[in-house]
Design a protein around this motif. Structure first.
Motif, PDB file in Angstrom:
ATOM      1  N   LEU A  18       0.820  -1.204   0.000  1.00 41.63           N
ATOM      2  CA  LEU A  18       0.000   0.000   0.000  1.00 41.63           C
ATOM      3  C   LEU A  18       0.858   1.261   0.000  1.00 41.63           C
ATOM      4  CD1 LEU A  18      -2.601  -1.094   2.702  1.00 41.63           C
ATOM      5  CD2 LEU A  18      -3.069  -0.783   0.308  1.00 41.63           C
ATOM      6  N   ASN A  19       2.102   1.129  -0.390  1.00 41.59           N
ATOM      7  CA  ASN A  19       2.968   2.308  -0.344  1.00 41.59           C
ATOM      8  C   ASN A  19       2.523   3.396  -1.310  1.00 41.59           C
ATOM      9  OD1 ASN A  19       4.524   1.203   1.558  1.00 41.59           O
ATOM     10  ND2 ASN A  19       6.341   0.893   0.283  1.00 41.59           N
ATOM     11  N   VAL A  20       2.636   4.630  -0.860  1.00 36.37           N
ATOM     12  CA  VAL A  20       2.277   5.743  -1.751  1.00 36.37           C
ATOM     13  C   VAL A  20       3.467   6.011  -2.676  1.00 36.37           C
ATOM     14  CG1 VAL A  20       1.609   8.158  -1.836  1.00 36.37           C
ATOM     15  CG2 VAL A  20       0.802   6.708   0.028  1.00 36.37           C
ATOM     16  N   PRO A  21       3.241   5.968  -3.967  1.00 38.53           N
ATOM     17  CA  PRO A  21       4.365   6.156  -4.893  1.00 38.53           C
ATOM     18  C   PRO A  21       4.776   7.627  -4.988  1.00 38.53           C
ATOM     19  CG  PRO A  21       2.312   5.931  -6.098  1.00 38.53           C
ATOM     20  CD  PRO A  21       1.963   5.805  -4.653  1.00 38.53           C
ATOM     21  N   GLU A  22       5.920   7.843  -5.591  1.00 37.49           N
ATOM     22  CA  GLU A  22       6.329   9.229  -5.855  1.00 37.49           C
ATOM     23  C   GLU A  22       5.440   9.823  -6.933  1.00 37.49           C
ATOM     24  OE1 GLU A  22      10.308  10.510  -6.846  1.00 37.49           O
ATOM     25  OE2 GLU A  22      11.020   9.189  -5.239  1.00 37.49           O
ATOM     26  N   LEU A  23       5.140  11.107  -6.795  1.00 34.59           N
ATOM     27  CA  LEU A  23       4.268  11.740  -7.788  1.00 34.59           C
ATOM     28  C   LEU A  23       5.043  11.985  -9.084  1.00 34.59           C
ATOM     29  CD1 LEU A  23       2.427  14.463  -5.644  1.00 34.59           C
ATOM     30  CD2 LEU A  23       1.805  12.087  -6.026  1.00 34.59           C
ATOM     31  N   VAL A  24       4.454  11.561 -10.182  1.00 31.25           N
ATOM     32  CA  VAL A  24       5.050  11.832 -11.493  1.00 31.25           C
ATOM     33  C   VAL A  24       3.964  12.451 -12.366  1.00 31.25           C
ATOM     34  CG1 VAL A  24       6.293  10.875 -13.455  1.00 31.25           C
ATOM     35  CG2 VAL A  24       6.481   9.770 -11.225  1.00 31.25           C
ATOM     36  N   ASP A  25       4.054  13.750 -12.594  1.00 30.91           N
ATOM     37  CA  ASP A  25       3.027  14.445 -13.378  1.00 30.91           C
ATOM     38  C   ASP A  25       2.852  13.825 -14.751  1.00 30.91           C
ATOM     39  OD1 ASP A  25       2.188  16.274 -11.537  1.00 30.91           O
ATOM     40  OD2 ASP A  25       3.730  17.742 -12.039  1.00 30.91           O
ATOM     41  N   ASN A  26       1.607  13.665 -15.142  1.00 32.25           N
ATOM     42  CA  ASN A  26       1.237  13.193 -16.488  1.00 32.25           C
ATOM     43  C   ASN A  26       1.838  11.849 -16.871  1.00 32.25           C
ATOM     44  OD1 ASN A  26      -0.243  15.595 -17.001  1.00 32.25           O
ATOM     45  ND2 ASN A  26       1.709  16.641 -17.337  1.00 32.25           N
ATOM     46  N   LYS A  27       2.154  11.027 -15.866  1.00 35.39           N
ATOM     47  CA  LYS A  27       2.811   9.757 -16.182  1.00 35.39           C
ATOM     48  C   LYS A  27       1.952   8.882 -17.101  1.00 35.39           C
ATOM     49  CE  LYS A  27       5.230   5.873 -14.136  1.00 35.39           C
ATOM     50  NZ  LYS A  27       5.487   5.128 -12.919  1.00 35.39           N
ATOM     51  N   THR A  28       0.648   8.931 -16.913  1.00 39.85           N
ATOM     52  CA  THR A  28      -0.191   8.055 -17.740  1.00 39.85           C
ATOM     53  C   THR A  28      -1.037   8.848 -18.740  1.00 39.85           C
ATOM     54  OG1 THR A  28      -1.978   8.083 -16.113  1.00 39.85           O
ATOM     55  CG2 THR A  28      -0.364   6.340 -15.892  1.00 39.85           C
ATOM     56  N   SER A  29      -0.607  10.075 -19.001  1.00 40.32           N
ATOM     57  CA  SER A  29      -1.435  10.905 -19.889  1.00 40.32           C
ATOM     58  C   SER A  29      -1.456  10.394 -21.329  1.00 40.32           C
ATOM     59  CB  SER A  29      -0.955  12.361 -19.855  1.00 40.32           C
ATOM     60  OG  SER A  29       0.362  12.426 -20.327  1.00 40.32           O
ATOM     61  N   ASN A  30      -0.472   9.548 -21.655  1.00 41.35           N
ATOM     62  CA  ASN A  30      -0.469   9.002 -23.018  1.00 41.35           C
ATOM     63  C   ASN A  30      -1.058   7.596 -23.096  1.00 41.35           C
ATOM     64  OD1 ASN A  30       0.648  11.260 -24.270  1.00 41.35           O
ATOM     65  ND2 ASN A  30       2.691  10.698 -23.530  1.00 41.35           N
ATOM     66  N   THR A  31      -1.512   7.106 -21.945  1.00 41.19           N
ATOM     67  CA  THR A  31      -2.151   5.783 -21.961  1.00 41.19           C
ATOM     68  C   THR A  31      -3.641   6.010 -22.191  1.00 41.19           C
ATOM     69  OG1 THR A  31      -0.524   5.141 -20.311  1.00 41.19           O
ATOM     70  CG2 THR A  31      -2.332   3.610 -20.687  1.00 41.19           C
ATOM     71  N   VAL A  32      -3.992   6.077 -23.446  1.00 42.34           N
ATOM     72  CA  VAL A  32      -5.343   6.510 -23.804  1.00 42.34           C
ATOM     73  C   VAL A  32      -6.047   5.413 -24.591  1.00 42.34           C
ATOM     74  CG1 VAL A  32      -6.668   8.339 -24.932  1.00 42.34           C
ATOM     75  CG2 VAL A  32      -4.426   8.853 -23.998  1.00 42.34           C
ATOM     76  N   CYS A  33      -7.329   5.276 -24.329  1.00 40.43           N
ATOM     77  CA  CYS A  33      -8.127   4.272 -25.056  1.00 40.43           C
ATOM     78  C   CYS A  33      -8.204   4.636 -26.543  1.00 40.43           C
ATOM     79  CB  CYS A  33      -9.558   4.245 -24.526  1.00 40.43           C
ATOM     80  SG  CYS A  33      -9.710   3.617 -22.877  1.00 40.43           S
ATOM     81  N   PHE A  34      -8.350   3.612 -27.382  1.00 36.28           N
ATOM     82  CA  PHE A  34      -8.634   3.885 -28.790  1.00 36.28           C
ATOM     83  C   PHE A  34     -10.028   4.493 -28.886  1.00 36.28           C
ATOM     84  CE2 PHE A  34      -5.768   0.047 -29.955  1.00 36.28           C
ATOM     85  CZ  PHE A  34      -4.645   0.858 -29.872  1.00 36.28           C
TER      86      PHE A  34
END
Lengths: 482, 310
Positions: A18-34
């Motif tokens: 349950l560790n809180v990860p380091e914040l990475v802005d927009n890390k998944t902004s390119n993981t987008v549905c078709f």
């Protein structure tokens, strides 16, 4: 290093449970549905391209929804941004992208709400907190509201009782009505209208699969155990997830053996051989329309009652049948019923002979699907009772990850799309770490989507476990009379 | 009456009218979709492990077991001590708890001051301190102001710095959050300074309430007191238009949405309500819905999509 012990398993507090990860802005902004295709949007009554004047239309739709959906208005008005939810989302824990914190996800919608529907938006038009509905925000909506599995975990922890799932559903509703959907979800909804199920299995193939499974059963048991299809007047209409007929066939065999042993006549319907309801992940209109098909199938086949199979969101939609589709009074059992409730009832009545040692090769742990546990009906014990009755080696996972605090498998809410594989694996991390810590080699769960995602993620996170259904265990343990 | 009197009456009226109209709007909104979130604390024998009566076979044939204290066991610690923040974001609790508890204390003081003003009008002023109830009231009000405002200031400082310096919190803190903390923190700070610097503090404080009750002008006050009262006026007029309405919205999110598990059983009032909603004509604007203002939800949702019909 601080350690705690639960069920004889030692947990390092520094394990990635349950560790809180380091914040990475927009890390998944390119993981987008078709994006959805016109061939799927048109048949499901959605615009095939962005409607004209879509920005104003979106605001108009938003306003309509605020008046119609009590929850949405309350949720827009009451967040104090205390951060209690921020580290509760599996996608945030798996990725560290701050926009996957539930509060930030809601903020994508709330900032638009502030702009058009509050005093603040009228006075401070150019404030950073008040965002105009434009291409940029629509892109963020499309990305991050399709990175939410509507699992409702964050709501359990919210001091204000805000349900991100409903915010996500509202955002998806608006997008759908603007002509913006995802290929995966709209394709599945389209398949339901054409073939009767999410997987697109045509009626002859469904019947053929059932015959094949009957042959399997003869081979295994020497008995002619039927998997009936379209039987008029059967006692039970089973609406399983279609994956049980095609992929998770051990679960389907479990149902068949269970009905056989209980002496109950049953059937599936080729008109509606799907409990899953992807309308829930798209818009309310399709949600209701798909749900209505179940009642139509029940009427057409003159069954006495309906049992929903092992599928989480199917049960969430199914339980709502009386609200979505009106009365069920034409049935003998006028309320939705889950197959685990039925099986558990039969076990408690002593209807089955069970040999628990048949599952001795398995170290079993149980995953509460979000939609069976906290999100609908709070059904925690019936599946566990079945497991206890059929297995000797059953170990619970860490209590911070079970029951109402259960984690999503990572693939729910219309996110089982291939292009979201990295999100699915990341979102599955908290659950898989908890599985790993138990040392189990079998993860039982009554949900087809969980089974589909865990099929990949349990391997990805090197847990040493495989996933299967609850009725798979029953199937192993049932002693059938010749 | 002076302008401050009028401003106070106006802000209180605006506060009450806006809050009540919002409450009425929420109550009148259509029934919320039937999906409670478990555990539901008033489910007797079930809530402690997170389950529900719907786990039971044929639950609709069994009487609904209601634990009348169940909701309160959750809500009281939540309202008074902000238990959920303590459990799920402890570092913020050290700021938000004193900040909110100070508000409760100062609201209690409003009630005490009204009682003191009424006693004053009845000829038994708490300022006499005869050693009886008046003395108790006098020191109660005095101590609540001191402790409450000091707690509030500490809470505001902690909250402000947390929002500013904790990266995870700063990410989703908006300008309005900082403004609200400064505004409410300003009320606490000016109240504290006023109470410790004004030798006629109690006289002035009770005088304000006496003046407001009798529609007379409030007494001449030191500058810091004027600042405090004007900040309160601003706060009352501003609060109903912000997310701070969570103080009453929370009732609905918990009791009417999250824990609303009244079953939709045959012949019930709820079933009638749902039926009437399902039979409403649909006027939604999206053309694909096929709404013409006459067709009902049931008719539209029961119809197969156009393409399939062909």
């Amino acid at each position: 290093m601080k350690r705690k012990v639960y069920n004889e398993v030692i947990y390092d507090e520094q394990t990635p449970l349950l560790n809180v990860p380091e914040l990475v802005d927009n890390k998944t902004s390119n993981t987008v549905c078709f994006k959805s295709k016109a061939k799927d949007m048109e048949p499901i009554n959605l615009p095939t391209e962005r409607v004209p004047d879509w920005q104003n239309k979106a605001v108009e739709l938003f306003g309509e929804m605020l008046d119609k959906y009590k929850g949405l208005r309350l949720f827009m008005d009451s967040c104090v941004r205390c951060g209690s939810c921020s580290d509760k989302c599996h996608y945030f824990l798996g990725t560290g992208d701050p926009k996957n914190m539930p509060v930030s996800r809601q903020e994508l919608m709330r900032s638009v709400y502030r702009k058009y529907f509050t005093m603040q938006g009228k006075i401070f038009k150019n404030s950073k907190d008040c965002v105009a509905f434009d291409d940029n925000i629509l892109k963020d909506w499309f990305t991050y509201f399709y990175q939410c599995s509507e699992c409702r975990r964050c709501c359990v922890f919210c001091p204000q009782g805000i349900d991100t799932a409903e915010v996500t559903m509202a955002a998806r509703e608006i997008m759908a009505r603007l002509g913006v959907g995802t290929k995966y979800v709209t394709e599945v909804v389209h398949k339901v209208y054409t073939t009767g199920n999410n997987l697109g299995i045509w009626a002859p193939a469904w019947i053929d699969n059932c015959k094949f499974l009957e042959e399997e059963l003869i081979e295994e048991t020497g008995l002619k155990i039927p998997l009936p299809v379209d039987v008029n007047g059967a006692e039970v209409l089973l609406v399983p997830p279609s994956a049980d007929n095609f992929v998770n066939t051990n679960t389907m065999l479990g149902y068949a053996k269970m009905f056989y042993a209980a002496g109950v006549s049953w059937t599936t319907s080729t008109f509606c051989n799907e409990g899953g309801n992807f309308g829930m992940f798209l818009n309310y209109h399709n949600y209701k329309t798909i749900n209505n098909r179940i009642l139509k199938a029940a009427r057409d086949l003159n069954v006495k009652y309906i049992l929903w199979g092992e599928c989480g969101h199917a049960w969430r939609a199914g339980y709502m049948t009386r609200t979505l589709s009106g009365s069920m009074d034409f049935l003998t059992v006028k309320y939705p019923k889950h197959v685990c409730q039925f099986t558990n009832e039969m076990i408690k009545k002593g209807a089955f002979k069970l040999d628990k040692t048949a599952n001795d090769h398995l170290k079993v742990t149980y995953h509460d699907p979000c939609n069976v546990a906290r999100a609908t009906t709070g059904m925690l014990e019936p599946p566990r009772d079945i497991i206890r009755a059929t297995c000797n080696n059953f170990k619970e996972m860490h209590p911070d990850t079970t029951r109402e605090k259960t984690f999503c498998c990572g693939g729910g809410g219309g996110m089982l799309a291939d292009e979201l594989m990295s999100m699915r694996m990341a979102g599955s991390k908290p659950r898989c770490m908890a599985v790993k810590a138990t040392g189990a080699n079998y993860l039982a769960t009554p949900c087809a989507i969980c089974k589909a995602n865990f099929g990949e993620s349990l391997k990805f996170w090197d847990t040493g476990a495989v996933v299967g259904g609850v009725h798979d265990l029953l199937s192993n343990a049932l002693i059938l009379n010749h | 009456m002076n302008i401050l009197n009028i401003a106070i009456y106006f802000s209180v009226l605006l506060f009450l009218i806006t809050v009540f109209s919002k409450i009425i709007k929420i109550i009148k909104a259509p029934l919320h979709l039937r999906w409670e979130l478990y555990p539901v604390p008033h489910e007797k024998g079930k809530a402690h492990y997170g389950g529900s009566r719907l786990e039971e076979v044929d639950w609709w044939t069994k009487p609904m077991q209601h634990d009348v204290l169940g909701d309160w066991k959750i809500m009281l610690p939540e309202i008074i001590f902000l238990k959920a923040v303590w459990e799920h974001n402890k570092s913020l609790w050290w700021g938000t708890f004193p900040f909110h508890f100070a508000l409760y204390m100062l609201f209690t003081n409003v009630v005490l001051c009204i009682i003191a003003a009424l006693m004053n009008l009845g000829g038994n002023t708490v300022l006499n301190q005869t050693g009886g109830f008046d003395t108790l009231m006098y020191w109660l009000i005095q101590y609540i102001v001191w402790v409450g405002s000091a707690l509030g200031v500490l809470g505001a400082v902690k909250l402000f710095s947390s929002r500013l310096f904790v990266p995870g919190l700063r990410k989703f803190s908006a300008a309005s959050h900082y403004f609200n903390i400064i505004l409410i923190g300003g009320i606490y700070l000016t109240a504290f300074i006023w109470s410790v610097t004004d030798i006629s503090f109690m006289n002035n404080l009770i005088g304000i309430y006496t003046g407001l009750i009798t529609l007379n002008s409030i007494p001449e006050l030191p500058f810091i007191a004027y600042l405090d009262v004007w900040l309160i006026v601003l706060f009352l007029a501003y609060l109903p238009f912000t997310h701070m309405t969570h103080f009453f919205v929370k009732y609905f999110t918990y009791h009417k949405i999250r824990w609303e598990d009244s079953p939709n059983v045959s012949g019930s009032k709820m079933q009638a309500e749902i039926s009437s909603l399902l039979n409403q004509p649909v006027s939604w604007s999206a053309p694909h819905i096929g709404a013409d203002g006459r067709k009902t939800w049931v008719a539209i949702a029961s119809a197969a999509p156009e393409k399939i019909k062909k």
